[in-house]
Motif scaffolding. Sequence first.
Motif, short mmCIF file in Angstrom:
data_model
loop_
_atom_site.label_atom_id
_atom_site.label_comp_id
_atom_site.label_asym_id
_atom_site.label_seq_id
_atom_site.Cartn_x
_atom_site.Cartn_y
_atom_site.Cartn_z
N GLU B 62 0.81 -1.22 0.00
CA GLU B 62 0.00 0.00 0.00
C GLU B 62 0.85 1.28 0.00
OE1 GLU B 62 -4.29 0.38 1.61
OE2 GLU B 62 -2.99 0.96 3.26
N GLU B 63 1.82 1.36 0.89
CA GLU B 63 2.66 2.56 0.96
C GLU B 63 3.78 2.47 -0.08
OE1 GLU B 63 1.99 4.99 2.79
OE2 GLU B 63 0.74 4.25 4.42
N PHE B 64 4.20 3.62 -0.58
CA PHE B 64 5.33 3.64 -1.49
C PHE B 64 6.63 3.57 -0.70
CE2 PHE B 64 2.02 6.03 -3.88
CZ PHE B 64 1.83 5.08 -4.86
N PRO B 65 7.71 3.06 -1.33
CA PRO B 65 9.01 2.97 -0.66
C PRO B 65 9.41 4.30 -0.02
CG PRO B 65 9.11 1.73 -2.69
CD PRO B 65 7.75 2.39 -2.65
N LEU B 66 9.08 5.42 -0.68
CA LEU B 66 9.43 6.74 -0.15
C LEU B 66 8.95 6.94 1.28
CD1 LEU B 66 10.79 8.35 -2.48
CD2 LEU B 66 9.04 10.11 -2.09
N GLN B 67 7.75 6.48 1.54
CA GLN B 67 7.19 6.61 2.89
C GLN B 67 8.05 5.84 3.89
OE1 GLN B 67 4.01 8.28 3.72
NE2 GLN B 67 4.86 8.05 5.77
N TYR B 68 8.52 4.67 3.45
CA TYR B 68 9.38 3.86 4.33
C TYR B 68 10.69 4.56 4.62
CZ TYR B 68 6.29 -0.10 4.31
OH TYR B 68 5.22 -0.90 4.53
N ILE C 177 -9.73 3.54 7.04
CA ILE C 177 -8.98 4.81 6.99
C ILE C 177 -7.94 4.92 8.11
CG2 ILE C 177 -9.17 7.33 6.80
CD1 ILE C 177 -11.96 7.08 5.83
N PRO C 178 -8.25 4.49 9.33
CA PRO C 178 -7.22 4.60 10.38
C PRO C 178 -5.89 3.94 10.01
CG PRO C 178 -9.32 4.03 11.37
CD PRO C 178 -9.52 3.97 9.88
N PHE C 179 -5.94 2.91 9.15
CA PHE C 179 -4.70 2.25 8.74
C PHE C 179 -3.93 3.07 7.70
CE2 PHE C 179 -7.22 -1.45 10.21
CZ PHE C 179 -6.32 -1.99 11.12
N ILE C 180 -4.64 3.98 7.02
CA ILE C 180 -4.02 4.73 5.91
C ILE C 180 -3.49 6.09 6.35
CG2 ILE C 180 -4.39 5.58 3.57
CD1 ILE C 180 -6.86 3.82 3.36
N VAL C 181 -4.19 6.75 7.26
CA VAL C 181 -3.83 8.13 7.61
C VAL C 181 -2.58 8.22 8.49
CG1 VAL C 181 -6.16 9.08 7.43
CG2 VAL C 181 -5.42 7.96 9.56
N ASP C 182 -2.10 9.45 8.67
CA ASP C 182 -0.89 9.67 9.47
C ASP C 182 -1.19 9.81 10.95
OD1 ASP C 182 1.02 9.85 7.24
OD2 ASP C 182 -0.26 11.52 6.65
N SER C 183 -2.41 10.28 11.26
CA SER C 183 -2.78 10.29 12.68
C SER C 183 -4.26 10.02 12.83
CB SER C 183 -2.38 11.60 13.36
OG SER C 183 -3.35 12.60 13.11
N TYR C 184 -4.65 9.60 14.01
CA TYR C 184 -6.02 9.15 14.26
C TYR C 184 -6.44 9.65 15.63
CZ TYR C 184 -9.84 5.66 14.74
OH TYR C 184 -11.04 5.03 14.90
N ILE C 185 -7.40 10.56 15.64
CA ILE C 185 -7.88 11.15 16.90
C ILE C 185 -9.32 10.74 17.13
CG2 ILE C 185 -8.46 13.35 18.03
CD1 ILE C 185 -6.04 14.58 16.63
N LEU C 186 -9.60 10.27 18.33
CA LEU C 186 -10.96 9.87 18.69
C LEU C 186 -11.58 10.89 19.65
CD1 LEU C 186 -11.08 6.04 19.50
CD2 LEU C 186 -12.35 7.24 17.74
N LEU C 187 -12.81 11.30 19.36
CA LEU C 187 -13.60 12.10 20.30
C LEU C 187 -14.69 11.19 20.84
CD1 LEU C 187 -14.02 15.38 18.17
CD2 LEU C 187 -12.09 14.65 19.59
N ARG C 188 -14.85 11.16 22.15
CA ARG C 188 -15.76 10.20 22.77
C ARG C 188 -16.63 10.82 23.84
NH1 ARG C 188 -16.80 5.00 21.82
NH2 ARG C 188 -16.76 4.63 24.04
N TYR C 189 -17.85 10.34 23.99
CA TYR C 189 -18.66 10.67 25.16
C TYR C 189 -18.27 9.73 26.30
CZ TYR C 189 -21.92 13.43 22.33
OH TYR C 189 -22.49 14.36 21.53
N VAL C 190 -18.29 10.24 27.51
CA VAL C 190 -17.92 9.45 28.67
C VAL C 190 -18.86 9.80 29.82
CG1 VAL C 190 -16.10 9.00 30.35
CG2 VAL C 190 -15.50 9.46 27.98
N GLU C 191 -19.47 8.81 30.44
CA GLU C 191 -20.31 9.09 31.60
C GLU C 191 -19.46 9.21 32.86
OE1 GLU C 191 -23.65 6.40 32.43
OE2 GLU C 191 -23.37 6.80 34.56
N VAL C 192 -19.60 10.32 33.56
CA VAL C 192 -18.88 10.54 34.82
C VAL C 192 -19.86 11.14 35.82
CG1 VAL C 192 -16.99 11.78 35.94
CG2 VAL C 192 -16.72 11.00 33.59
#
Lengths: 256, 256, 256, 256, 256, 256
Positions: B62-68, C177-192
């Motif tokens: 999936e990723e290109f060598p450049l990313q590596y 998408i989480p496997f493809i992107v450079d970062s992954y941020i989750l916003l969540r509801y939480v009962e407190v």
Amino acid sequence: MSDTRVPSGIAGLDSMISGGFSRGSANLVEGAPGTGKTTLAMQFIYNGITKYEEPGLIITFEEFPLQYYHDALQFGWDFKDLESKGMLKVVFSDPQTTLTEFDKIDGQFVSLVEEMGIKRVAVDSMTHFESMLIDQVELRDLERKFINSLKREDVTSILLRENDSLLGQVGEVTSKIPFIVDSYILLRYVEVDSSIDKALLVLKMRGSDHQKDIRRFKIGGHGVEVEAKFSGREGIMSGITRHSPQDAFVDAFGKK
Amino acid sequence: MSDTRVPSGIAGLDSMISGGFSRGSANLVEGAPGTGKTTLAMQFIYNGITKYEEPGLIITFEEFPLQYYHDALQFGWDFKDLESKGMLKVVFSDPQTTLTEFDKIDGQFVSLVEEMGIKRVAVDSMTHFESMLIDQVELRDLERKFINSLKREDVTSILLRENDSLLGQVGEVTSKIPFIVDSYILLRYVEVDSSIDKALLVLKMRGSDHQKDIRRFKIGGHGVEVEAKFSGREGIMSGITRHSPQDAFVDAFGKK
Amino acid sequence: MSDTRVPSGIAGLDSMISGGFSRGSANLVEGAPGTGKTTLAMQFIYNGITKYEEPGLIITFEEFPLQYYHDALQFGWDFKDLESKGMLKVVFSDPQTTLTEFDKIDGQFVSLVEEMGIKRVAVDSMTHFESMLIDQVELRDLERKFINSLKREDVTSILLRENDSLLGQVGEVTSKIPFIVDSYILLRYVEVDSSIDKALLVLKMRGSDHQKDIRRFKIGGHGVEVEAKFSGREGIMSGITRHSPQDAFVDAFGKK
Amino acid sequence: MSDTRVPSGIAGLDSMISGGFSRGSANLVEGAPGTGKTTLAMQFIYNGITKYEEPGLIITFEEFPLQYYHDALQFGWDFKDLESKGMLKVVFSDPQTTLTEFDKIDGQFVSLVEEMGIKRVAVDSMTHFESMLIDQVELRDLERKFINSLKREDVTSILLRENDSLLGQVGEVTSKIPFIVDSYILLRYVEVDSSIDKALLVLKMRGSDHQKDIRRFKIGGHGVEVEAKFSGREGIMSGITRHSPQDAFVDAFGKK
Amino acid sequence: MSDTRVPSGIAGLDSMISGGFSRGSANLVEGAPGTGKTTLAMQFIYNGITKYEEPGLIITFEEFPLQYYHDALQFGWDFKDLESKGMLKVVFSDPQTTLTEFDKIDGQFVSLVEEMGIKRVAVDSMTHFESMLIDQVELRDLERKFINSLKREDVTSILLRENDSLLGQVGEVTSKIPFIVDSYILLRYVEVDSSIDKALLVLKMRGSDHQKDIRRFKIGGHGVEVEAKFSGREGIMSGITRHSPQDAFVDAFGKK
Amino acid sequence: MSDTRVPSGIAGLDSMISGGFSRGSANLVEGAPGTGKTTLAMQFIYNGITKYEEPGLIITFEEFPLQYYHDALQFGWDFKDLESKGMLKVVFSDPQTTLTEFDKIDGQFVSLVEEMGIKRVAVDSMTHFESMLIDQVELRDLERKFINSLKREDVTSILLRENDSLLGQVGEVTSKIPFIVDSYILLRYVEVDSSIDKALLVLKMRGSDHQKDIRRFKIGGHGVEVEAKFSGREGIMSGITRHSPQDAFVDAFGKK
């Protein structure tokens, strides 16, 4: 199936099952990847040959015999040597052939069993039968037919089956084989204090009493070794144990 | 597969697996997005080249060598330089081609491995094989065939696989690869005190003993660093740990 | 993607991610309805323009630009004014057009980015790509293609995605998408304590270290404000927190 | 949608939502059977007419107007009288007609709204839109279109939706409407000390701050009355609360 | 439906529902096998005849009238005698016929109701309507139509429905009937101290207040007897109760 | 079905069910593999013959009679001998034949029952009916028809059914038979202190009172023996018990 016991020769296991499996019985052993199913089966066969003079047959549907020779040797079991002495046969086959050649009176497997005087059989694994058919009713018929042909030859068999559950709670049976076989043994991973232990459990044993303990076991230098119960722990079959509350109190405050 | 160890050179990991992977073994590493699968694989390859003089191959779908090159450089690993020295090859391919060219005696990958004297291979990731076919039985055959062709070349491989579970309880295996490979390593997120830690766990290791600890690890400036067990915690494999009761008592009242 | 940081300008967030996102990176932000995804994205764009002089683009697939102007104004952000100054563009489009016009060298979006000197892009939301195709493999290809075309333009992007989970345990990723992107941020509801708090969590950040804390955040008069960790609480990612036992003891008996 | 507040006139609710709903907003109210959705909607309409002089429209897809007259009268609300005064209209319709007649400039509902000067609309219930189409993408389009046509008329609406969950943990949204509307209110059953209480929760409120408390409420002689938070309880959104541990200690041993 | 109450005559139940069901209302009673649904319905009909002089009708789709005579007699209720006196009719029918003959002005059931002056109807069970159609929308229409035809005759009805959940947590409604009927009563099994108790719960009651307690009940020699709440217990609706922590402390250490 | 009791003769069971099953009743016994269903059924038949002089019939769909003779003999029950005396018949059949030959007035099973004066029947197992048809409505009809034909012959029957749940929480019924039969008995595995116990539970008993205890039972040398309740344990029906908190306190600190 008779009432004579066929000892596995595995430390700790035979005492759980009244000295061994029933002669002529079919015994299902299920576990996740890496729990030691194949080791247990090889050990049953190896001990049969070397301790009880019962020739053995291993039928494999995925790994080549070479892999078995190699893995067995890790435990000091020389399978090639046993084969050369006519006491062991490791056969790579497929479910359809295995079924057919065990079913016919002059089938290849029937002949092999009779010629070599095979007393113990290990099948690695029943999971591959499930790739033959989709219809669950037909599959059950076929599995029962295979098990019956093993019994007709009066061999004592260990039938391995892959269990996909790594650490989740023991839930539903994922096959109908447990309803057909004479005994049903589960190998499980269990989280204990940030480590992964292994647990062995005899859920079913037809026609004889057996111990109901959930036992720790390990794969040591000489194969499977079944140890004591998990003490001070609850929820073992959930995969993720917790301290029992008493144990926690005692740990923190000392014993009364 | 032989009994010689192939060290990963990753701090803390080799000591868990008797000094390294088995030479010629196929080793599955699974984890959720961001757990550090690719870093671990790159590190295995980098250390192979720079510490043990074993040329390495990275196959990416999936990723290109450049990313590596870019990502490796974050840890100070100069992949371009290693490629120019003939010690490393990063190849962008697809599962079908990879399968074919590893299977034929004069296939491109076979030739590459033999010409460069490749000893270590990383595949990123096995997940893409699953997009080739729908039939689970065929898929298993194909995965086993691929793994066997790697073993035929006697390379030690790390096979990455995406795991969709972010923080849920470790439940069922979602592929049959764990049943086929020689070892199975899980990377997991774990909630501890309102933070997300990472845990590494060796679930399966064929033909040798291994540590069963569930270990903390981090991705530091030099790659993966495997640390100690999670102490005073239960339910680590549930994704959301809880204080063990003793620990809680001790915290509140002091040690007896 | 380079190692220069692109600050979000959001209080508390930049310090979690080494000062900002990587220049040229694609960053996924997921959350349930009402968690504040759009606010976070608008703020990233607004701060880019007003604090860092980076022109911004918002692509929306469901709401009209008017809604954005209105919502932004609640926080004192005058989007119309920024548009009139050529620093911002809010575009109502659809996934197919967006994909095509970002992919062609002379595509409308490519032209727009180059003419305006766009440095930051927000996409609201990636969820709408999922209505284009049913085949998961094709969808992943398409999402990766889109992300690659954003990277080719060297814009730093925030990609929003709807998460259907209101309060259940964080379980499996529901997209690749989480496997493809450079970062992954989750916003969540939480009962407190019989209230619903919001939690922010950086699960993945490629190529740089980041804080692993699960942080409280709120939507205040000036947008998103990331606050401290949840102290004295366990099970935050289960959606329904519980007092950690120590905290409970201390509350009841006072501190030792 | 403007920033003027449209008070519900419901005791305790308006203070949670900055004095009322936004003028022109669409507000989703979801709950299991018997939680009081219809009562809340009737009360919003009744108060609009009698306290704020805003004519109201109730659109119903299953119950006949007679049932509404009857049920409203239980709370002392004389709907027939209000209809005769031209301040209220209860209309039995179906989703398709409702959609069409709200969408056309000279549609019947558009005319009705304009002629009567309708300011508040209640729709009972959005669930019936789901029986029109199977395709989820088309359904979302259609729901958004309907909501937009309500906004075009600048009416403030309460949209009811049936929630099948009786007492289980709040899990996933079962529709995409929460992502489209301006606010999202959940009505829930909660087990407390061998009784079933009701809880009200504002999960989303676009463009304004709101209280995040999970509040007890009841259906009394005058309709919905929102009360205080659940004190000394954890796990409210799991449907089955438990005593928080402090509360339990205090109960058993008295306060420190 | 009017506001007059129709007492069930069942000890403990009427006081929970303001003295009885609303005249002309349709009331759903759901429970697992063996929870006592049919007993409750027979008792409602029997008491109607013997205590309140309201003739009754029982429509059954699976059991023959003989079974009812037999089962009723266990509680001392002589159904044959009541039939001979023209106060009761037990009819074996099927859903389609029942629907048709209640819907037509001169339908058989309509005639029967009018000739006998039937005031109470029990239907055993609504579950069999679900075998008529697969389409959920059509099914809901049909169920509503049937309920409306009962209301048109101004009979007060108890509609039984099978609930497949034996002991699991009360989760989702498994039918749309709870949204249509005037009241909704759940009968549940509950594990308490290694025994199985029964719990009764009024979840919905349109147009009047009702008690929200979860009450123990039993099937005694005279039918259903509703008893007190479950005291000192939590998690009743999970099917498997636990001691509330206070209760546990008090049990172990005595009351403060 | 009459009110005369038909004792099972099984220690501990008859006292739970008012002295025995109702004469002419159909009684469902469900359990996972190895829980002892078949043993319980054989014992019911054996005791009927030897203690109460009621001839018995066992219909089996999977195992051959030989297996029954063998298994029965383990408990000292000589089935061959009883067959030779005309008091017992073990028949291997299939669901379709069984259904037909019980349904016709001169059917083979009807004749057998009448000729031998059969009073008790065991069917091993109802699960095989489920392989005949896919349509759930048709299946229910068929099962009810079969049960009615048993009742017409006034035999008291035990109908076995396989339950796939090994240790998970008792959840939903997996068949409609529990709604049709006169009583419903569950056999369950239960984890207690790192062992697997067996639990017996009478969930339903039509037309008579019964004990609601969840009882330990074992398969001893003389068959099933029902023992006392599980004391000091909670969550028995979850499959994995926990110490009740009082019990834990008492264990750690002694009784007050």
